[in-house]
Design a protein around this motif. Sequence first.
Motif, PDB file in Angstrom:
ATOM      1  N   UNK A   8      11.650   4.129  11.012  1.00 14.24           N
ATOM      2  CA  UNK A   8      12.656   3.114  11.257  1.00 14.24           C
ATOM      3  C   UNK A   8      12.784   2.858  12.740  1.00 14.24           C
ATOM      4  N   UNK A   9      12.739   3.930  13.545  1.00 12.87           N
ATOM      5  CA  UNK A   9      12.841   3.787  15.012  1.00 12.87           C
ATOM      6  C   UNK A   9      11.649   2.995  15.539  1.00 12.87           C
ATOM      7  N   UNK A  49       9.926   0.636  14.103  1.00 11.28           N
ATOM      8  CA  UNK A  49      10.073  -0.787  13.796  1.00 11.28           C
ATOM      9  C   UNK A  49      11.201  -1.413  14.589  1.00 11.28           C
ATOM     10  N   UNK A  50      12.234  -0.652  14.885  1.00  9.95           N
ATOM     11  CA  UNK A  50      13.361  -1.171  15.657  1.00  9.95           C
ATOM     12  C   UNK A  50      12.983  -1.409  17.109  1.00  9.95           C
ATOM     13  N   UNK A  51      11.997  -0.673  17.690  1.00 11.48           N
ATOM     14  CA  UNK A  51      11.594  -0.847  19.070  1.00 11.48           C
ATOM     15  C   UNK A  51      10.914  -2.194  19.277  1.00 11.48           C
ATOM     16  N   UNK A  52      10.259  -2.725  18.295  1.00  4.82           N
ATOM     17  CA  UNK A  52       9.571  -4.017  18.415  1.00  4.82           C
ATOM     18  C   UNK A  52      10.519  -5.094  18.501  1.00  4.82           C
ATOM     19  N   UNK A 108      13.702  -3.173   3.167  1.00  9.86           N
ATOM     20  CA  UNK A 108      12.593  -2.245   3.401  1.00  9.86           C
ATOM     21  C   UNK A 108      13.008  -1.195   4.422  1.00  9.86           C
ATOM     22  N   UNK A 109      13.704  -1.613   5.463  1.00 12.45           N
ATOM     23  CA  UNK A 109      14.124  -0.693   6.543  1.00 12.45           C
ATOM     24  C   UNK A 109      15.061   0.388   6.007  1.00 12.45           C
ATOM     25  N   UNK A 110      15.838   0.075   5.012  1.00 10.12           N
ATOM     26  CA  UNK A 110      16.767   1.055   4.458  1.00 10.12           C
ATOM     27  C   UNK A 110      16.025   2.221   3.809  1.00 10.12           C
ATOM     28  N   UNK A 111      14.849   1.971   3.280  1.00 12.96           N
ATOM     29  CA  UNK A 111      14.128   3.015   2.559  1.00 12.96           C
ATOM     30  C   UNK A 111      13.132   3.782   3.434  1.00 12.96           C
ATOM     31  N   UNK A 112      12.960   3.371   4.669  1.00 11.98           N
ATOM     32  CA  UNK A 112      12.026   4.062   5.559  1.00 11.98           C
ATOM     33  C   UNK A 112      12.679   5.331   6.122  1.00 11.98           C
ATOM     34  N   UNK A 113      11.882   6.367   6.346  1.00  9.30           N
ATOM     35  CA  UNK A 113      12.445   7.564   6.978  1.00  9.30           C
ATOM     36  C   UNK A 113      12.807   7.261   8.438  1.00  9.30           C
TER      37      UNK A 113
END
Length: 135
Positions: free
Chosen positions: A129-130, A132-135, A120-125
């Motif tokens: 993506x940033x 979701x990565x902060x969590x 899913x993360x690969x397809x996010x702009x």
Amino acid sequence: MDFVMKQALGGATKDMGKMLGGDEAEKDPDAEKKEEERQEALRQQEEERKAKYAKMEAERENIRQGIRDKYGIKKKEEKEAEAQAALEQAAEGSLTRPKKAVPPGCGDDEEEEESIMDTVMKFLPGPLMDMFNKK
């Protein structure tokens, strides 16, 4: 009988007496004996037929068993008996029914959940993506 009646029946006067309820004295005195002999012959033929087919089936089973031995195949009854014995043996010490095997791909697999998240993360702009990565 009347001449006209004979002519109407085509000359069949012997059977006409029986049809009109005449005397039935022409019974065979050995009819019961003949009927018993006929029934016995039928029983004997049936027994011979059954014996013949039992012999043929025994020969077929010998051939089948030879094939099973050659290729290491078990009879259906043997397979069922072994499976039943395995279930009984597994359930001896258990108070509940035996657990069913969980097929692959089902259940709590952490690796599978992570791979889905990565997909899913690969397809996010980029900005999402940033986030979701902060969590």
